[in-house]
Design a protein around this motif. Structure first.
Motif, short mmCIF file in Angstrom:
data_model
loop_
_atom_site.label_atom_id
_atom_site.label_comp_id
_atom_site.label_asym_id
_atom_site.label_seq_id
_atom_site.Cartn_x
_atom_site.Cartn_y
_atom_site.Cartn_z
N LEU A 113 0.83 -1.21 0.00
CA LEU A 113 0.00 0.00 0.00
C LEU A 113 0.87 1.26 0.00
O LEU A 113 0.56 2.25 -0.69
CB LEU A 113 -0.91 0.01 1.23
N MET A 114 1.97 1.23 0.75
CA MET A 114 2.83 2.42 0.80
C MET A 114 3.47 2.68 -0.57
O MET A 114 3.60 3.83 -0.98
CB MET A 114 3.90 2.25 1.89
N GLN A 115 3.80 1.62 -1.27
CA GLN A 115 4.36 1.82 -2.63
C GLN A 115 3.32 2.48 -3.54
O GLN A 115 3.66 3.33 -4.36
CB GLN A 115 4.83 0.49 -3.21
N TYR A 116 2.08 2.08 -3.38
CA TYR A 116 1.02 2.71 -4.19
C TYR A 116 0.90 4.20 -3.85
O TYR A 116 0.72 5.04 -4.73
CB TYR A 116 -0.32 2.01 -3.97
N VAL A 117 1.00 4.51 -2.57
CA VAL A 117 0.89 5.93 -2.18
C VAL A 117 2.03 6.73 -2.81
O VAL A 117 1.82 7.82 -3.37
CB VAL A 117 0.87 6.10 -0.65
N ASP A 118 3.23 6.18 -2.78
CA ASP A 118 4.37 6.86 -3.42
C ASP A 118 4.07 7.11 -4.90
O ASP A 118 4.34 8.19 -5.43
CB ASP A 118 5.65 6.00 -3.32
N LEU A 119 3.49 6.12 -5.53
CA LEU A 119 3.17 6.25 -6.96
C LEU A 119 2.11 7.33 -7.18
O LEU A 119 2.26 8.19 -8.06
CB LEU A 119 2.69 4.88 -7.49
N PHE A 120 1.06 7.31 -6.37
CA PHE A 120 0.00 8.32 -6.55
C PHE A 120 0.57 9.72 -6.34
O PHE A 120 0.20 10.66 -7.04
CB PHE A 120 -1.16 8.06 -5.59
N GLU A 121 1.46 9.85 -5.38
CA GLU A 121 2.05 11.18 -5.14
C GLU A 121 2.79 11.66 -6.39
O GLU A 121 2.76 12.83 -6.72
CB GLU A 121 2.96 11.15 -3.91
N GLN A 122 3.43 10.72 -7.07
CA GLN A 122 4.12 11.13 -8.29
C GLN A 122 3.13 11.52 -9.39
O GLN A 122 3.35 12.49 -10.11
CB GLN A 122 5.04 10.01 -8.78
N LEU A 123 2.02 10.80 -9.48
CA LEU A 123 1.04 11.11 -10.52
C LEU A 123 0.47 12.52 -10.36
O LEU A 123 0.19 13.20 -11.34
CB LEU A 123 -0.14 10.13 -10.47
N TYR A 124 0.27 12.93 -9.12
CA TYR A 124 -0.39 14.24 -8.88
C TYR A 124 0.60 15.37 -8.66
O TYR A 124 0.21 16.47 -8.34
CB TYR A 124 -1.35 14.12 -7.70
N ARG A 125 1.91 15.05 -8.81
CA ARG A 125 2.90 16.09 -8.55
C ARG A 125 2.81 17.19 -9.60
O ARG A 125 2.56 16.94 -10.76
CB ARG A 125 4.30 15.46 -8.56
#
Ligand code: UDP
Length: 473
Positions: A461-473
């Motif tokens: 789940l934490m890896q997904y959060v890292d990914l989402f943060e990159q998508l919305y950066r």
């Protein structure tokens, strides 16, 4: 396209298993995810709600995501038998295996795009611009351009892959490339699976995980393990009768039906037996037939109480895996060719699929009952059927292929077979574990620890959060 309902499960549930710092870190991530995704939905789209590792993981991860306050939802696409035959072909060639040997040309592309165009229409009734859409596996790749055009963030995830490309994998990737290239991010289970043409800046490596609290992985009182299997008609271990309850994902309970499991030839495993088990879909790459052949070859060297169980889902009515029935028939044939004394020590078992949680509970009991668990896959993206028995403290013998190489450290948390087609080394590994109880116990203990450290949902789940943060950066 239909939505699969997911109930929320609080992240705190994992606290019983994790050190406080790990839970704290997960809570921080959950807070970040809530902030970031406020007013947005994270959609997961795949080909099936039951059966196989992807469905298994989505169930768990989406439930925890909802528990963490993220609006995570799940859609399953609709396809025709021709479409699923075609996507199975793609699946096979991406593993470097010819499968049915059929073409992947313009006609197939037209079929593929035609089915996905219909699905896209339905999908866009759900998805709003700025949502995240996670598309899983080849069946969904063709949705990438349409979702992108609708203004959502689109991520494609491949749960399959092969360490070394071949001409066949090139054919498979050439089919998918026009779609995958348009995704904003692409996820693989291993770095080695990433085709050379994928933009490295878009790549995320995220291995799968398991949920320790499901019907598949939750604790079962040791006394019940044998009784459940007997009740389901799979073994004749005890005389105990009873009502065996399992808990479904939605919290409701179900009763294991008497004789739920079907054994080919109708002879359950006798009570005194030590069981060598492989649980898999009836897929050629899982090499159920090879396990059968290797075990049969080695039978003269094995102690009398050792028996083999090959367990998979009932094949009737499974639409997204057209090869299943064929592979099951091949295994039946192989077994029938063996002499009677070998046959009675080799069991082909089908588990019911109409209640996924009952199926899961029976797999759970089997994995706990087994003395040794095998996963002799010829190719494997990542084997949940390896992680699951490891979590149950079982010694696993598995092929040194794909993601399994990350899952097991050879000689420490299981045994790896360098060449899965070499039946002698399979026999030698069985001898090693069946002949050395202390070694088997040590490998099992280390295996559980390895899963705790690397393959539980918090990391995922934490890896997904890292990914989402990159998508919305
Ligand atoms: N499985 C199951 N019932 C069966 C056969 C398999 O529940 O009769 C499950 C198995 O326990 C695992 C998943 O299906 O959770 C298979 O995942 P894996 O990653 O090993 O392989 P995949 O099927 O995704 O290729």
């Amino acid at each position: 396209m239909r939505e699969v309902e997911i109930d929320a499960v609080p992240l705190d549930r994992l606290a019983a298993l994790l050190e406080p710092e790990r839970i704290e870190r997960l809570s921080e991530y959950a807070a970040r995810a809530r902030d970031l995704l406020e007013g947005r939905t994270v959609w997961s789209v795949n080909a099936t709600a039951t059966g196989g590792g992807v469905a298994e993981m989505l169930q768990a991860l989406l439930a925890y995501s909802r528990g963490a306050g993220v609006d995570a939802r799940w859609l399953v696409l609709d396809g025709t038998p021709t479409f699923f035959g075609l996507t199975k072909r793609i699946h096979n060639v991406l593993h470097g295996s010819p499968g049915d040997g059929g073409p992947l040309g313009e006609e197939e592309r037209a079929t593929y795009e035609g089915v996905l165009a219909k699905n896209l229409k339905q999908l866009l009734r759900f998805v709003r611009p700025d949502d995240v859409v996670l598309l899983h596996d080849p069946q969904t790749a063709g949705l990438v351009p349409g979702v992108q055009a609708a203004g959502a963030h689109v991520v494609w995830r491949s749960h399959i892959g092969r360490d070394t490309p071949t001409d066949l994998t090139d054919v498979g990737w050439a089919f998918l490339r026009p779609y995958v290239e348009q995704a904003e991010a692409v996820i693989f289970s291993r770095g080695a699976y990433v085709p050379a043409w994928v933009d490295q800046n878009k790549v995320w490596v995220i291995p799968p995980s398991l949920d320790p609290f499901t019907a598949k992985n939750g604790d079962i009182p040791p006394g019940d393990v044998e009784a459940v299997l007997r009740h389901a008609g799979l073994t004749v271990t005890t005389e105990r009768h009873g009502r065996f309850l399992f808990t479904r994902r939605d919290g409701s309970t179900g009763l294991v039906r008497p004789h739920a499991g079907l054994i080919e030839g109708g002879h359950p495993v006798p009570g005194h037996a030590r069981v060598v088990l492989q649980v898999s879909r009836w897929d050629r790459l899982k090499d159920m037939a090879g396990v059968l052949a290797g075990f049969a070859d080695h039978l003269p060297h094995l102690p009398d109480d050792v028996q083999l169980m090959l367990v998979g889902p009932e094949t009737a009515g499974v639409t997204d895996d057209p090869e299943g029935a064929e592979v099951f028939e091949e295994c039946k044939e192989l077994r029938l060719q063996l002499p009677e004394e070998s046959r009675r020590r080799i069991h082909l078992c089908s588990l019911p699929m109409d209640d996924g949680d009952e199926n899961a509970y029976l797999v759970n009991a089997l994995q706990r009952y087994a003395t040794v668990v095998v996963q002799k896959s010829l190719i494997e993206g990542f084997g949940l059927t390896v992680t699951e028995p490891m979590w149950k403290g079982k010694p696993v013998i598995a092929s040194r292929v794909g993601g399994i190489q990350d899952q097991i450290i050879d000689g420490e948390s299981g045994l790896l077979l360098d060449d899965p087609t070499d039946l002698d080394s399979f026999g030698a590994a069985l001898d090693r574990l069946l002949g050395d109880v202390a070694l088997a116990a040590k490998l099992g203990e280390n295996a559980r620890e390895r899963v705790r450290n690397h393959y539980l949902g918090d990391r995922h789940l934490m890896q997904y959060v890292d990914l989402f943060e990159q998508l919305y950066r």
